[in-house]
Design an enzyme around this catalytic site. Structure first.
Site, PDB file in Angstrom:
ATOM      1  N   GLY A   1     -16.941   4.952  -9.318  1.00 31.94           N
ATOM      2  CA  GLY A   1     -15.671   5.180 -10.030  1.00 31.94           C
ATOM      3  C   GLY A   1     -14.582   5.787  -9.160  1.00 31.94           C
ATOM      4  N   THR A   2     -14.822   5.885  -7.838  1.00 35.35           N
ATOM      5  CA  THR A   2     -13.769   6.455  -6.976  1.00 35.35           C
ATOM      6  C   THR A   2     -12.749   5.387  -6.568  1.00 35.35           C
ATOM      7  OG1 THR A   2     -15.186   6.097  -5.055  1.00 35.35           O
ATOM      8  CG2 THR A   2     -15.169   8.331  -5.984  1.00 35.35           C
TER       9      THR A   2
ATOM     10  N   ARG B   1      -6.945   2.014  -9.029  1.00 27.93           N
ATOM     11  CA  ARG B   1      -6.020   0.964  -9.441  1.00 27.93           C
ATOM     12  C   ARG B   1      -4.734   1.655  -9.901  1.00 27.93           C
ATOM     13  NH1 ARG B   1      -9.572  -1.348  -7.303  1.00 27.93           N
ATOM     14  NH2 ARG B   1     -10.634  -3.258  -7.926  1.00 27.93           N
TER      15      ARG B   1
ATOM     16  N   TYR C   1      -9.966 -16.946  -6.357  1.00 26.29           N
ATOM     17  CA  TYR C   1      -8.683 -16.541  -6.945  1.00 26.29           C
ATOM     18  C   TYR C   1      -7.711 -16.124  -5.836  1.00 26.29           C
ATOM     19  CZ  TYR C   1      -5.440 -14.070 -10.087  1.00 26.29           C
ATOM     20  OH  TYR C   1      -4.322 -13.651 -10.786  1.00 26.29           O
ATOM     21  N   ASP C   2      -8.215 -15.281  -4.927  1.00 23.65           N
ATOM     22  CA  ASP C   2      -7.354 -14.751  -3.861  1.00 23.65           C
ATOM     23  C   ASP C   2      -6.758 -15.882  -3.027  1.00 23.65           C
ATOM     24  OD1 ASP C   2      -8.791 -12.678  -4.924  1.00 23.65           O
ATOM     25  OD2 ASP C   2      -9.330 -11.744  -3.019  1.00 23.65           O
ATOM     26  N   GLU C   3      -7.628 -16.811  -2.631  1.00 26.82           N
ATOM     27  CA  GLU C   3      -7.144 -17.902  -1.776  1.00 26.82           C
ATOM     28  C   GLU C   3      -6.273 -18.882  -2.557  1.00 26.82           C
ATOM     29  OE1 GLU C   3      -7.080 -17.833   1.331  1.00 26.82           O
ATOM     30  OE2 GLU C   3      -8.523 -16.241   1.672  1.00 26.82           O
TER      31      GLU C   3
ATOM     32  N   ASN D   1      -2.190  -4.823 -11.369  1.00 29.76           N
ATOM     33  CA  ASN D   1      -2.921  -4.650 -12.643  1.00 29.76           C
ATOM     34  C   ASN D   1      -1.978  -4.308 -13.798  1.00 29.76           C
ATOM     35  OD1 ASN D   1      -4.824  -3.995 -10.353  1.00 29.76           O
ATOM     36  ND2 ASN D   1      -6.264  -4.067 -12.069  1.00 29.76           N
TER      37      ASN D   1
END
Ligand code: UDP
Length: 349
Positions: free
Chosen positions: A240-241, A244, A178-180, A207
């Site tokens: 969970g640290t 977003r 996806y990124d590329e 997001n």
């Protein structure tokens, strides 16, 4: 006696004005001097919200989608006189008769579980699909808008991320597809701008959440809301640290629309800069839904970015735009949608 009379006159005048605007709209449509936009990925979460927005602003829309991850329900209620639809895979040559003012390329699997499941389709729509959409924009002398992504920054080493940051992406990792694809799309878009001189808008979308997201798309907001509503375990990946910054869809669409009508040829971050950890998000959703769910911890997926927060100074300055809807309010607007979807799924099962 005078006050009711004055308010009736104002009401009557307002109704006449609205009627007049409608008549002008319909006449423009039949004369053919209506602005026309082509939106790929029109049945997806953001694509369908954009269709609604453009039509509301008086632009007629031709939507394209192959329903790989899109959903007909998102576009069923669009008015037929201003919306037409083509079921098509845009990695093939796109032919649209007549004039086109905007080509908006939003087609792509977009949630991590979707693009990890559909890696080749994701790479194809980001490369071949972007090429075909740019070809259409060039032929029609249209403005081209690309749905790019905060994923071009990868697992960022700069925080918050501004548009001049080049990113930190694992090209061969599971998210690399996806990124590329998005990074290639951006490069191709700028090449068309430089060679063919077409106006281009590269929206780096962070997001986003809201109604019309697929209930099972695997992203954090649909997952947590659905789990909380069903009193099931809320699955926090890792400890969970990781953070977003979540933008409510109406704010995002407003930013995209302003960007589309601007004259800036380059990438702009569009998103909300209020950052939250994933564990805090789980607790917030649990609180709002008054859920009895337990929060449980699962393995962190490969290459999951540790932080993400847009620097939106450029959007603020250029577009005079910034998000207005706070996370808690946005979630309260989103939860009823997921409640209704869960009920429909229950009936179907
Ligand atoms: N996440 C989570 N539990 C879930 C789904 C996602 O803890 O059930 C985490 C995920 O690992 C990531 C963040 O939430 O750190 C956002 O994930 P999402 O899939 O929404 O999109 P991303 O921002 O990673 O593209």
């Amino acid at each position: 006696v005078l006050i009711p009379l004055t308010s009736s006159v104002i009401l009557l005048l307002a109704s006449c004005l609205l009627l007049l605007l409608d008549i002008i709209r319909v006449r423009m449509f039949f004369r053919g001097d209506y602005m026309r936009a082509v939106i790929t990925g029109a049945a997806g979460f953001l694509g369908s919200h954009l269709c609604h927005k453009l039509i509301k602003e008086g632009i007629s829309v031709i939507g394209i989608d192959n329903f790989l991850t899109g959903n007909t329900e998102n576009i069923n209620d669009l008015p037929g006189e201003f919306f037409s639809f083509i079921k098509y895979d845009v990695t093939n040559y796109i032919h649209i008769p007549g004039k086109v003012d905007f080509v908006i390329h939003f087609a792509s699997p977009a949630s991590p579980i979707d693009y990890i499941k559909l890696p080749i389709q994701t790479l194809k729509v980001g490369s071949l699909g972007t090429h075909k959409a740019l070809g259409l924009a060039t032929a029609k002398k249209a403005v081209f808008m690309l749905a790019s992504s905060s994923e071009v920054y990868g697992d960022p080493k700069m925080h918050p991320q501004n548009e001049s940051y080049w990113g930190n992406v694992n090209t061969i990792g599971i998210r690399g597809v996806y990124d590329e694809a998005k990074r290639f799309s951006e490069a191709m878009t700028m090449a068309y701008h430089r060679v063919h001189k077409i106006p281009v808008r590269i929206a780096r979308i962070f997001n986003t959440y809201g109604p019309s997201m697929r209930i099972d798309d695997g992203r954090v907001v649909p997952n947590f809301i659905t789990q909380a509503l069903n009193n099931e375990d809320i699955t926090v990946f890792g400890d969970g640290t990781q953070t977003r910054s979540l933008c409510y869809v109406d704010d995002l669409i407003d930013g995209l629309y302003k960007f589309l009508l601007s004259d800036y040829n380059g990438p702009v971050n569009i998103g909300n800069s209020d950052e939250i950890s994933i564990l805090e998000l789980a607790e917030l959703i649990k609180k709002i839904t008054k859920s009895k769910s337990k929060i449980v911890f699962k393995n962190l997926p490969e290459d999951d970015p540790k932080v993400r927060k847009p620097d939106i100074s450029l959007a603020k300055e250029l577009l005079k735009w910034e998000p207005k809807i706070k996370l808690e309010d946005g979630l309260k607007r989103t939860i009823p949608y997921f409640e209704s979807r869960s009920k429909i799924q229950d009936i179907r099962n």
